[in-house]
Design a protein around this motif. Structure first.
Motif, mmCIF file in Angstrom:
data_model
loop_
_atom_site.group_PDB
_atom_site.id
_atom_site.type_symbol
_atom_site.label_atom_id
_atom_site.label_comp_id
_atom_site.label_asym_id
_atom_site.label_seq_id
_atom_site.Cartn_x
_atom_site.Cartn_y
_atom_site.Cartn_z
ATOM 1 N N ILE A 101 0.913 -1.109 0.070
ATOM 2 C CA ILE A 101 0.177 -0.137 -0.192
ATOM 3 C C ILE A 101 0.756 1.230 -0.137
ATOM 4 C CG2 ILE A 101 -1.684 1.423 1.672
ATOM 5 C CD1 ILE A 101 -2.840 -1.235 0.785
ATOM 6 N N CYS A 102 1.074 1.935 -0.898
ATOM 7 C CA CYS A 102 1.697 3.309 -0.647
ATOM 8 C C CYS A 102 0.525 4.611 -0.577
ATOM 9 C CB CYS A 102 1.997 3.328 -2.100
ATOM 10 S SG CYS A 102 3.423 4.834 -2.888
ATOM 11 N N GLN A 145 5.080 0.582 -9.904
ATOM 12 C CA GLN A 145 5.116 0.042 -9.852
ATOM 13 C C GLN A 145 5.292 -1.292 -9.056
ATOM 14 O OE1 GLN A 145 9.715 0.302 -11.051
ATOM 15 N NE2 GLN A 145 9.029 -2.348 -11.324
ATOM 16 N N ALA A 146 5.108 -0.481 -7.697
ATOM 17 C CA ALA A 146 5.473 -2.049 -6.433
ATOM 18 C C ALA A 146 3.599 -1.396 -5.485
ATOM 19 C CB ALA A 146 6.430 -1.279 -5.161
ATOM 20 N N ALA A 147 3.195 -1.194 -5.500
ATOM 21 C CA ALA A 147 1.955 -0.759 -5.007
ATOM 22 C C ALA A 147 0.771 -1.283 -6.389
ATOM 23 C CB ALA A 147 1.655 0.644 -4.272
ATOM 24 N N GLU A 148 -0.445 -1.711 -4.712
ATOM 25 C CA GLU A 148 -1.386 -2.431 -5.291
ATOM 26 C C GLU A 148 -2.796 -1.298 -5.343
ATOM 27 O OE1 GLU A 148 -4.109 -4.690 -3.100
ATOM 28 O OE2 GLU A 148 -1.942 -5.269 -2.135
ATOM 29 N N ALA A 149 -2.534 0.221 -4.485
ATOM 30 C CA ALA A 149 -3.549 0.538 -4.275
ATOM 31 C C ALA A 149 -2.849 2.452 -3.011
ATOM 32 C CB ALA A 149 -4.459 0.426 -2.878
ATOM 33 N N PHE A 150 -3.507 3.140 -3.499
ATOM 34 C CA PHE A 150 -2.429 4.437 -2.902
ATOM 35 C C PHE A 150 -3.547 4.796 -1.785
ATOM 36 C CE2 PHE A 150 -0.260 3.682 -7.219
ATOM 37 C CZ PHE A 150 0.241 4.168 -6.864
ATOM 38 N N ASP A 155 -4.895 15.226 3.909
ATOM 39 C CA ASP A 155 -6.273 15.960 4.370
ATOM 40 C C ASP A 155 -6.678 15.100 5.227
ATOM 41 O OD1 ASP A 155 -6.094 17.847 2.935
ATOM 42 O OD2 ASP A 155 -6.196 17.377 1.002
ATOM 43 N N GLU A 156 -5.978 14.130 6.208
ATOM 44 C CA GLU A 156 -6.965 13.671 7.081
ATOM 45 C C GLU A 156 -6.530 12.974 8.144
ATOM 46 O OE1 GLU A 156 -10.061 10.851 4.404
ATOM 47 O OE2 GLU A 156 -8.374 10.230 5.250
ATOM 48 N N GLU A 157 -6.716 13.062 9.804
ATOM 49 C CA GLU A 157 -5.979 12.504 10.727
ATOM 50 C C GLU A 157 -5.472 10.833 10.521
ATOM 51 O OE1 GLU A 157 -5.125 13.677 13.439
ATOM 52 O OE2 GLU A 157 -6.758 15.624 12.660
ATOM 53 N N HIS A 158 -4.828 10.337 11.176
ATOM 54 C CA HIS A 158 -4.717 9.151 10.659
ATOM 55 C C HIS A 158 -5.702 7.945 10.813
ATOM 56 C CE1 HIS A 158 -0.602 11.000 10.027
ATOM 57 N NE2 HIS A 158 -0.206 11.056 11.296
ATOM 58 N N GLU A 159 -6.025 7.946 12.129
ATOM 59 C CA GLU A 159 -7.271 7.367 12.114
ATOM 60 C C GLU A 159 -8.067 6.726 10.816
ATOM 61 O OE1 GLU A 159 -6.585 9.621 14.785
ATOM 62 O OE2 GLU A 159 -5.727 8.089 16.143
ATOM 63 N N GLN A 160 -8.006 7.915 10.674
ATOM 64 C CA GLN A 160 -8.843 7.937 9.162
ATOM 65 C C GLN A 160 -8.710 7.513 7.917
ATOM 66 O OE1 GLN A 160 -9.859 12.186 9.228
ATOM 67 N NE2 GLN A 160 -12.175 11.856 8.557
ATOM 68 N N VAL A 161 -7.725 7.817 8.320
ATOM 69 C CA VAL A 161 -6.545 6.856 6.823
ATOM 70 C C VAL A 161 -6.882 5.166 7.310
ATOM 71 C CG1 VAL A 161 -4.641 6.777 5.138
ATOM 72 C CG2 VAL A 161 -5.145 8.740 6.226
ATOM 73 N N VAL A 162 -6.521 5.016 7.948
ATOM 74 C CA VAL A 162 -6.575 3.821 8.170
ATOM 75 C C VAL A 162 -7.871 3.551 8.487
ATOM 76 C CG1 VAL A 162 -5.895 2.591 10.194
ATOM 77 C CG2 VAL A 162 -4.249 3.741 10.844
ATOM 78 N N ASP A 163 -8.494 3.917 8.825
ATOM 79 C CA ASP A 163 -10.216 3.177 8.455
ATOM 80 C C ASP A 163 -10.128 2.844 6.771
ATOM 81 O OD1 ASP A 163 -11.017 3.289 10.883
ATOM 82 O OD2 ASP A 163 -11.934 4.840 10.842
ATOM 83 N N ARG A 170 -10.268 -5.159 3.335
ATOM 84 C CA ARG A 170 -11.867 -6.242 3.395
ATOM 85 C C ARG A 170 -12.206 -6.238 2.365
ATOM 86 N NH1 ARG A 170 -12.456 -3.741 8.965
ATOM 87 N NH2 ARG A 170 -11.039 -5.020 10.804
ATOM 88 N N GLY A 171 -12.065 -5.429 1.619
ATOM 89 C CA GLY A 171 -12.393 -6.047 0.606
ATOM 90 C C GLY A 171 -13.184 -5.070 0.165
ATOM 91 N N ASN A 172 -14.087 -4.258 0.514
ATOM 92 C CA ASN A 172 -15.257 -2.756 0.090
ATOM 93 C C ASN A 172 -14.970 -1.846 -0.801
ATOM 94 O OD1 ASN A 172 -16.421 -4.658 2.223
ATOM 95 N ND2 ASN A 172 -15.191 -3.762 3.971
ATOM 96 N N THR A 173 -14.001 -2.056 -1.400
ATOM 97 C CA THR A 173 -13.984 -0.662 -2.030
ATOM 98 C C THR A 173 -12.651 -0.751 -3.461
ATOM 99 O OG1 THR A 173 -13.170 1.848 -2.654
ATOM 100 C CG2 THR A 173 -12.234 0.005 -0.316
ATOM 101 N N ASN A 174 -12.673 -0.035 -3.973
ATOM 102 C CA ASN A 174 -11.868 -0.718 -4.949
ATOM 103 C C ASN A 174 -10.602 0.523 -5.107
ATOM 104 O OD1 ASN A 174 -13.713 1.563 -6.204
ATOM 105 N ND2 ASN A 174 -14.154 0.051 -8.032
ATOM 106 N N GLU A 175 -10.294 1.007 -3.836
ATOM 107 C CA GLU A 175 -9.930 2.391 -4.243
ATOM 108 C C GLU A 175 -8.355 2.106 -4.141
ATOM 109 O OE1 GLU A 175 -9.074 6.102 -0.782
ATOM 110 O OE2 GLU A 175 -9.988 4.938 -0.255
ATOM 111 N N SER A 176 -7.859 1.294 -5.497
ATOM 112 C CA SER A 176 -7.059 1.003 -6.029
ATOM 113 C C SER A 176 -6.190 2.412 -6.919
ATOM 114 C CB SER A 176 -6.943 0.504 -6.520
ATOM 115 O OG SER A 176 -7.914 -0.417 -7.699
ATOM 116 N N CYS A 177 -4.803 2.037 -7.541
ATOM 117 C CA CYS A 177 -4.161 3.161 -8.133
ATOM 118 C C CYS A 177 -4.787 4.184 -8.430
ATOM 119 C CB CYS A 177 -4.716 2.223 -9.488
ATOM 120 S SG CYS A 177 -4.014 0.188 -10.003
ATOM 121 N N GLY A 178 -4.693 5.422 -7.290
ATOM 122 C CA GLY A 178 -4.755 6.369 -7.664
ATOM 123 C C GLY A 178 -3.995 7.332 -7.919
ATOM 124 N N GLY A 179 -3.071 7.079 -7.604
ATOM 125 C CA GLY A 179 -1.219 7.829 -7.651
ATOM 126 C C GLY A 179 -2.010 9.156 -7.113
#
Ligand code: S3P
Length: 179
Positions: A101-102, A145-150, A155-163, A170-179
């Motif tokens: 994860i990047c 090259q390395a990451a599956e998701a970005f 703009d967020e608190e660490h807790e929000q990023v962790v969530d 857990r597979g509930n989103t496809n928030e990948s490849c944002g760059g």
């Protein structure tokens, strides 16, 4: 997550890998490994001291060893140094050992985070937006090259990023490849 793959955080300096990695590990009940901290333990020197006394080449060699060792664990959350991805073997080892994860952040945010501390030899002399952007630009291809998701941590608190990361893993989103 039932599998025992590691979760490996990569990304530029000041994107929150250590702070977010610790919280992510806690949330998942997994061990946390910070490769820079491991290098400091093994060498008995701070990262800045290694750069100053022995140079970047020695640091990168210690980093390769630390990545290999960390990636030999199972079920861990691993935070890596911002330049670890510049080595193809490191990328291979990381990919084989888990999910990468990047974390990202805007140059201005990186600058404000890193200027509080003086423990980053590569930005010791010059912490300008120009320098940060230059380095980011050189590194971008490796992160992609390395990451599956970005995940942008600007703009967020660490807790929000962790969530968000947990939700993604857990597979509930496809928030990948944002760059
Ligand atoms: C580096 C990032 C640092 C540390 C070293 C080199 C880099 O780690 O490994 O100073 O090349 O980007 P952080 O990304 O945790 O600051």
């Amino acid at each position: 997550m039932a599998d025992r793959a590691n979760i490996i955080l990569i990304g530029f300096m000041g994107t929150g890998k250590t702070a977010i990695g610790k919280r992510l590990a806690q949330a998942l009940g997994r061990p946390f490994i910070d490769t820079d901290k491991e290098i400091e333990k093994v060498t008995g020197m701070s990262i800045a001291q290694i750069f100053n006394k022995h140079g970047e080449i020695r640091f990168r060699s210690e980093e390769r060893i630390a990545i290999k060792k960390a990636c030999a664990s199972r079920n861990a959350v691993i935070a890596t140094g911002g330049g670890a991805v510049m080595d193809v073997d490191n990328i291979k080892i990381m990919k084989n050992s888990g999910r990468i994860i990047c974390l990202t952040a805007r140059p201005e945010v990186i600058q404000s985070r890193i200027k509080r501390k003086d423990n980053r030899p590569l930005l010791h002399r010059d912490k300008s937006i120009k320098k940060i952007s230059e380095l980011l630009c050189q590194r971008e291809v490796f992160y992609k090259q390395a990451a599956e998701a970005f995940f942008d941590t600007s703009d967020e608190e660490h807790e929000q990023v962790v969530d968000r990361i947990l939700h993604y893993l857990r597979g509930n989103t496809n928030e990948s490849c944002g760059g």
